[in-house]
Motif scaffolding. Structure first.
Motif, PDB file in Angstrom:
ATOM      1  N   LEU A   1       6.916  -7.902  37.662  1.00 48.88           N
ATOM      2  CA  LEU A   1       5.875  -7.168  36.935  1.00 48.88           C
ATOM      3  C   LEU A   1       4.512  -7.331  37.589  1.00 48.88           C
ATOM      4  CD1 LEU A   1       6.928  -8.349  33.371  1.00 48.88           C
ATOM      5  CD2 LEU A   1       7.152  -6.006  34.229  1.00 48.88           C
ATOM      6  N   SER A   2       3.731  -6.265  37.522  1.00 48.72           N
ATOM      7  CA  SER A   2       2.348  -6.289  37.988  1.00 48.72           C
ATOM      8  C   SER A   2       1.426  -6.599  36.819  1.00 48.72           C
ATOM      9  CB  SER A   2       1.981  -4.938  38.600  1.00 48.72           C
ATOM     10  OG  SER A   2       2.109  -3.912  37.613  1.00 48.72           O
ATOM     11  N   GLU A   3       0.141  -6.578  37.087  1.00 48.81           N
ATOM     12  CA  GLU A   3      -0.856  -6.814  36.044  1.00 48.81           C
ATOM     13  C   GLU A   3      -1.090  -5.556  35.207  1.00 48.81           C
ATOM     14  OE1 GLU A   3      -5.537  -8.291  35.759  1.00 48.81           O
ATOM     15  OE2 GLU A   3      -4.774  -7.374  37.595  1.00 48.81           O
ATOM     16  N   ASP A   4      -1.200  -4.420  35.880  1.00 47.88           N
ATOM     17  CA  ASP A   4      -1.578  -3.162  35.229  1.00 47.88           C
ATOM     18  C   ASP A   4      -0.538  -2.080  35.493  1.00 47.88           C
ATOM     19  OD1 ASP A   4      -4.657  -3.702  34.511  1.00 47.88           O
ATOM     20  OD2 ASP A   4      -4.262  -4.502  36.509  1.00 47.88           O
ATOM     21  N   VAL A   5      -0.517  -1.088  34.606  1.00 42.85           N
ATOM     22  CA  VAL A   5       0.375   0.061  34.763  1.00 42.85           C
ATOM     23  C   VAL A   5      -0.406   1.335  34.452  1.00 42.85           C
ATOM     24  CG1 VAL A   5       2.442   1.242  33.901  1.00 42.85           C
ATOM     25  CG2 VAL A   5       2.470  -1.244  34.183  1.00 42.85           C
ATOM     26  N   ASP A   6      -0.269   2.322  35.311  1.00 40.49           N
ATOM     27  CA  ASP A   6      -0.834   3.648  35.051  1.00 40.49           C
ATOM     28  C   ASP A   6       0.107   4.366  34.086  1.00 40.49           C
ATOM     29  OD1 ASP A   6      -1.267   6.504  35.232  1.00 40.49           O
ATOM     30  OD2 ASP A   6      -2.481   6.136  37.013  1.00 40.49           O
ATOM     31  N   ALA A   7      -0.384   4.660  32.899  1.00 38.88           N
ATOM     32  CA  ALA A   7       0.483   5.216  31.856  1.00 38.88           C
ATOM     33  C   ALA A   7       1.061   6.573  32.239  1.00 38.88           C
ATOM     34  CB  ALA A   7      -0.300   5.324  30.544  1.00 38.88           C
ATOM     35  N   LYS A   8       0.298   7.367  32.993  1.00 41.97           N
ATOM     36  CA  LYS A   8       0.753   8.725  33.316  1.00 41.97           C
ATOM     37  C   LYS A   8       1.869   8.722  34.364  1.00 41.97           C
ATOM     38  CE  LYS A   8      -3.506  11.245  32.160  1.00 41.97           C
ATOM     39  NZ  LYS A   8      -4.269  10.109  31.630  1.00 41.97           N
ATOM     40  N   THR A   9       1.752   7.843  35.364  1.00 41.05           N
ATOM     41  CA  THR A   9       2.719   7.861  36.463  1.00 41.05           C
ATOM     42  C   THR A   9       3.714   6.707  36.395  1.00 41.05           C
ATOM     43  OG1 THR A   9       1.312   6.527  37.913  1.00 41.05           O
ATOM     44  CG2 THR A   9       1.000   8.930  37.965  1.00 41.05           C
ATOM     45  N   GLY A  10       3.415   5.685  35.583  1.00 41.79           N
ATOM     46  CA  GLY A  10       4.250   4.494  35.565  1.00 41.79           C
ATOM     47  C   GLY A  10       4.012   3.589  36.753  1.00 41.79           C
ATOM     48  N   SER A  11       2.935   3.849  37.505  1.00 42.77           N
ATOM     49  CA  SER A  11       2.648   3.083  38.717  1.00 42.77           C
ATOM     50  C   SER A  11       2.206   1.667  38.402  1.00 42.77           C
ATOM     51  CB  SER A  11       1.556   3.773  39.538  1.00 42.77           C
ATOM     52  OG  SER A  11       2.001   5.015  40.038  1.00 42.77           O
ATOM     53  N   GLN A  12       2.600   0.747  39.284  1.00 42.32           N
ATOM     54  CA  GLN A  12       2.157  -0.640  39.190  1.00 42.32           C
ATOM     55  C   GLN A  12       0.840  -0.802  39.940  1.00 42.32           C
ATOM     56  OE1 GLN A  12       5.567  -2.766  40.953  1.00 42.32           O
ATOM     57  NE2 GLN A  12       6.116  -3.464  38.912  1.00 42.32           N
ATOM     58  N   TRP A  13      -0.107  -1.533  39.301  1.00 39.92           N
ATOM     59  CA  TRP A  13      -1.377  -1.853  39.956  1.00 39.92           C
ATOM     60  C   TRP A  13      -1.814  -3.247  39.539  1.00 39.92           C
ATOM     61  CZ3 TRP A  13      -2.542   0.909  43.968  1.00 39.92           C
ATOM     62  CH2 TRP A  13      -2.170   2.263  44.025  1.00 39.92           C
ATOM     63  N   GLY A  14      -2.837  -3.733  40.187  1.00 42.76           N
ATOM     64  CA  GLY A  14      -3.336  -5.082  39.918  1.00 42.76           C
ATOM     65  C   GLY A  14      -2.555  -6.108  40.721  1.00 42.76           C
ATOM     66  N   ASN A  15      -2.966  -7.350  40.612  1.00 43.44           N
ATOM     67  CA  ASN A  15      -2.316  -8.387  41.404  1.00 43.44           C
ATOM     68  C   ASN A  15      -0.852  -8.547  41.013  1.00 43.44           C
ATOM     69  OD1 ASN A  15      -4.259  -9.510  43.360  1.00 43.44           O
ATOM     70  ND2 ASN A  15      -5.501  -9.857  41.532  1.00 43.44           N
ATOM     71  N   PHE A  16      -0.068  -9.052  41.984  1.00 46.73           N
ATOM     72  CA  PHE A  16       1.391  -8.993  41.853  1.00 46.73           C
ATOM     73  C   PHE A  16       2.027 -10.150  42.600  1.00 46.73           C
ATOM     74  CE2 PHE A  16       5.450  -7.796  43.725  1.00 46.73           C
ATOM     75  CZ  PHE A  16       6.150  -7.286  42.647  1.00 46.73           C
ATOM     76  N   PRO A  17       3.113 -10.704  42.019  1.00 52.46           N
ATOM     77  CA  PRO A  17       3.517 -10.570  40.614  1.00 52.46           C
ATOM     78  C   PRO A  17       2.482 -11.271  39.720  1.00 52.46           C
ATOM     79  CG  PRO A  17       5.304 -11.493  41.964  1.00 52.46           C
ATOM     80  CD  PRO A  17       4.051 -11.574  42.760  1.00 52.46           C
ATOM     81  N   GLN A  18       2.344 -10.775  38.513  1.00 46.89           N
ATOM     82  CA  GLN A  18       1.364 -11.311  37.579  1.00 46.89           C
ATOM     83  C   GLN A  18       2.053 -12.266  36.616  1.00 46.89           C
ATOM     84  OE1 GLN A  18      -1.806 -11.028  37.619  1.00 46.89           O
ATOM     85  NE2 GLN A  18      -2.674 -11.130  35.574  1.00 46.89           N
ATOM     86  N   ALA A  19       1.717 -13.546  36.710  1.00 45.38           N
ATOM     87  CA  ALA A  19       2.343 -14.544  35.841  1.00 45.38           C
ATOM     88  C   ALA A  19       2.129 -14.204  34.371  1.00 45.38           C
ATOM     89  CB  ALA A  19       1.787 -15.934  36.153  1.00 45.38           C
ATOM     90  N   TYR A  20       0.929 -13.735  34.036  1.00 44.31           N
ATOM     91  CA  TYR A  20       0.586 -13.404  32.658  1.00 44.31           C
ATOM     92  C   TYR A  20       1.546 -12.364  32.084  1.00 44.31           C
ATOM     93  CZ  TYR A  20      -3.302 -13.816  29.264  1.00 44.31           C
ATOM     94  OH  TYR A  20      -4.102 -14.112  28.201  1.00 44.31           O
ATOM     95  N   SER A  21       1.915 -11.357  32.897  1.00 43.18           N
ATOM     96  CA  SER A  21       2.836 -10.314  32.437  1.00 43.18           C
ATOM     97  C   SER A  21       4.219 -10.894  32.176  1.00 43.18           C
ATOM     98  CB  SER A  21       2.916  -9.188  33.465  1.00 43.18           C
ATOM     99  OG  SER A  21       1.654  -8.562  33.641  1.00 43.18           O
ATOM    100  N   HIS A  22       4.668 -11.785  33.059  1.00 44.09           N
ATOM    101  CA  HIS A  22       5.977 -12.406  32.859  1.00 44.09           C
ATOM    102  C   HIS A  22       5.965 -13.350  31.663  1.00 44.09           C
ATOM    103  CE1 HIS A  22       8.149 -10.740  36.233  1.00 44.09           C
ATOM    104  NE2 HIS A  22       7.067 -10.885  36.965  1.00 44.09           N
ATOM    105  N   VAL A  23       4.844 -14.015  31.427  1.00 39.68           N
ATOM    106  CA  VAL A  23       4.681 -14.811  30.205  1.00 39.68           C
ATOM    107  C   VAL A  23       4.823 -13.913  28.983  1.00 39.68           C
ATOM    108  CG1 VAL A  23       2.944 -16.005  28.800  1.00 39.68           C
ATOM    109  CG2 VAL A  23       3.317 -16.691  31.168  1.00 39.68           C
ATOM    110  N   GLY A  24       4.187 -12.747  29.046  1.00 45.60           N
ATOM    111  CA  GLY A  24       4.272 -11.801  27.937  1.00 45.60           C
ATOM    112  C   GLY A  24       5.696 -11.381  27.641  1.00 45.60           C
TER     113      GLY A  24
END
Length: 595
Positions: A554-577
């Motif tokens: 998982l990345s930090e951010d996601v573009d809702a329209k395209t489903g694209s991954q953005w932000g730093n990667f992999p994002q520990a915070y997202s995996h914690v979530g």
């Protein structure tokens, strides 16, 4: 617009991390520490980032790739199929128990096996230093190449003819080859048998670690992959857990929101420790406890929002003359957020350290004096109760009286009250109760009766996804009408049709956020489960798992329209979530009415 994903696999051993592209190129690897300069960094600059790849000889011809993990491990396989044949590259960082300790050297091993045909390959190995500013000199020896110019030697030991590697000449791969790269202490043992032994031992280590993970049957595969990724974001030497392994991957293209996340954020402490607790991993919790406790004993008047993996306080931000990921500049190292005022950190520390003082499993006689630590941290909550701050999202030019900050003043004081009761300290208990009430009074000033919701700050009209924590932290009764209306207002304002969540929608120092923040979406899943909307929580969880890359990362951010991954990667915070959301759902499913 096409969907952008980070087509890399993550390897690591709690001493270093690396990102491997689907073409076998090492796109990111920092040595000797998580926060050191990269030795391979083509992720941020194709020209200055060096190269380490095992590609087909004729790159003008198309080739296909399949990348996967050995099941329940952090051992990565990349299979390449070209017109003349196919081969597999197995990449791993050795980690296993040896001499009653974990063996986790600065050693990166690549095993290259022919699978079909007579594939011709070309190996390129050009590490760099000082973020691409330093070209290393090479020294050829009998069976290895030494790269010189850094504080310690980088050595590549291989059974591939060294001439082919030095000249980057192609050769036919007709037998298994090994490449062992080391920083500092070299490999001084038989190459093939040692590499194979390390591979078997590392696979065994990870599979035993997964077996010791306490998780339910709910989406086990995703939880296991997230747990494995989260594990190797811990710098075991000190216990610190970094937010991400990379720097300057943009939150959105052209946004200039490019930050260095290779540090340990105090704001993440509670959530990370909750995740490890939820999967039953005591050792990682204890190491992180000691990192936080160590920082808490040397603070000077206040906690910073983040610290280095060594506990370093000054993380001065600099911009580097690098091209940037897909041309996105600036490229930054360091993070000026260390200078910010974020008053929620005091409550975060108290909530995170609570088990250290009330959990009977912790018997370490060297732990910090609980009364002194708790009293001092309560004093910091008291001193900052009426001070504005930068808030959870680290606004650079805006200070407010944030609801989230007061929530953690409340939660931290609540934790301190538990410590006081366990110690029989009535004075501490009284002070904690007074601060709980003061924090609750401030939280209620954020309530907007017209919206039926709590806004992000006192006097502000804006909503913020972090206020879902009012439900998750137990400030609001999940079964109450206020919890229901608050969540409904957040859904209306911040949720996209795809089920993703923005942090907020109002403008900040860099304009209006363009991408959704993945951790907020997982908080939403938790909130749905908490208020009893379990089927919806499961549906939303399933949607979120479609925003991983091909390996479940998982990345930090996601573009809702395209489903694209953005932000730093992999994002520990997202995996914690993901781990915490799955746990919350599993708890609900375990209740009788869901069996």
């Amino acid at each position: 617009m096409t969907k952008h994903t980070y087509d890399f696999g993550l390897i690591g051993n709690c001493a270093f991390l690396g990102l491997i592209g689907t073409d076998t190129a090492v796109r990111w690897l920092c040595w000797p520490r998580f926060d050191s300069s990269f030795v391979f960094g083509s992720l941020l600059d194709e020209k200055k980032g060096g190269e380490y790849s095992i590609r087909p000889a004729d790159e003008s011809l198309s080739f296909s790739s399949r990348q996967y993990y050995r099941s329940n491990t952090n051992v990565l396989c990349t299979e390449i199929t070209a017109p003349d044949g196919s081969y597999r590259v197995t990449d791993f960082a050795p980690r296993f128990q040896q001499y009653e300790r974990y063996y986790k050297p600065l050693m990166f091993i690549r095993k290259v096996e022919p699978l079909a045909g007579s594939p011709r390959v070309r190996v390129a190995c050009r590490p760099v230093g000082q973020y691409g500013e330093l070209e290393l000199s090479r020294r050829r020896s009998s069976n290895h190449i030494a790269f010189l110019g850094l504080e310690e030697e980088i050595r590549l030991t291989t059974n591939i003819p060294l001439t082919y590697v030095l000249d980057e000449e192609d050769f036919v791969l007709n037998e298994t080859k090994y490449l062992v790269m080391t920083y500092g202490a070299p490999l001084e043992a038989p190459l093939e048998s040692t590499a194979e032994r390390f591979l078997r031992s590392t696979i065994d280590y990870w599979r035993i670690w997964v077996k010791s993970t306490s998780i339910s049957n709910f989406r086990q595969d995703q939880v296991i992959r997230s747990a494995l990724a989260l594990k190797i974001h811990q710098y075991e030497d000190t216990g610190a857990i970094i937010a991400a392994s990379t720097t300057s991957l943009p939150e959105a293209p052209g946004s200039t929101r490019n930050w260095d996340y290779r540090y340990c954020w105090m704001r993440d402490t509670y959530y990370i420790l909750t995740a490890f607790n939820n999967i039953g991993h005591f050792e990682e919790m204890e190491r992180y406890f000691h990192y936080i406790a160590n920082i808490s004993t040397k603070i000077k008047g206040k906690y910073q929002p983040l610290y280095g993996i060594s506990g370093k306080s000054e993380l001065v931000e600099q911009e580097l003359p690098l091209a940037g990921y897909l041309g996105n500049q600036p490229v930054r190292i360091g993070n000026d957020a260390y200078t910010h005022i974020q008053n929620d950190v005091y409550g975060q520390v108290l909530v995170a350290l609570l088990p250290l003082y009330v959990d009977c499993r912790f018997l370490d006689p060297e732990r910090p004096n609980p009364e002194k630590l708790v009293f001092e941290t309560l004093g910091l909550i008291d001193a900052t109760m009426d001070q504005p701050d930068a808030g959870l999202w680290e606004f650079r030019n805006l200070a407010q009286y944030h609801c989230y900050t007061y929530l953690f003043h409340w939660a931290g004081s609540h934790a301190a009250r538990k410590v006081a009761r366990s110690l029989g300290n009535q004075e501490m208990e009284a002070r904690a109760e007074r601060l709980m009430q003061a924090a609750a009074d401030h939280i209620e000033q954020c309530y907007n009766p017209e919206l039926g919701a709590y806004t992000n700050a006192i006097g502000s009209p804006h909503l913020d996804a972090s206020s879902m924590q009012l439900i998750l932290m137990g400030y609001l009764d999940p079964s109450s009408e206020r919890a229901r209306t608050h969540l409904a207002a957040l859904e209306k304002e911040l949720k996209t049709p795809e089920g993703l969540f923005y942090r907020y929608r109002h403008a900040d120092d860099f304009g209006t956020p363009e991408t959704t923040f993945l951790i907020c979406s997982f908080w939403y899943v938790e909130a749905l489960a908490s208020v009893g909307r379990v089927e919806e929580a499961i549906t939303e969880f399933e949607k979120l798992t479609t925003y991983t890359n091909h390996l479940g990362l998982l990345s930090e951010d996601v573009d809702a329209k395209t489903g694209s991954q953005w932000g730093n990667f992999p994002q520990a915070y997202s995996h914690v979530g993901l781990v915490n959301a799955a746990y919350r759902i599993a708890q609900k499913l375990a209740k009788p009415n869901f069996i």
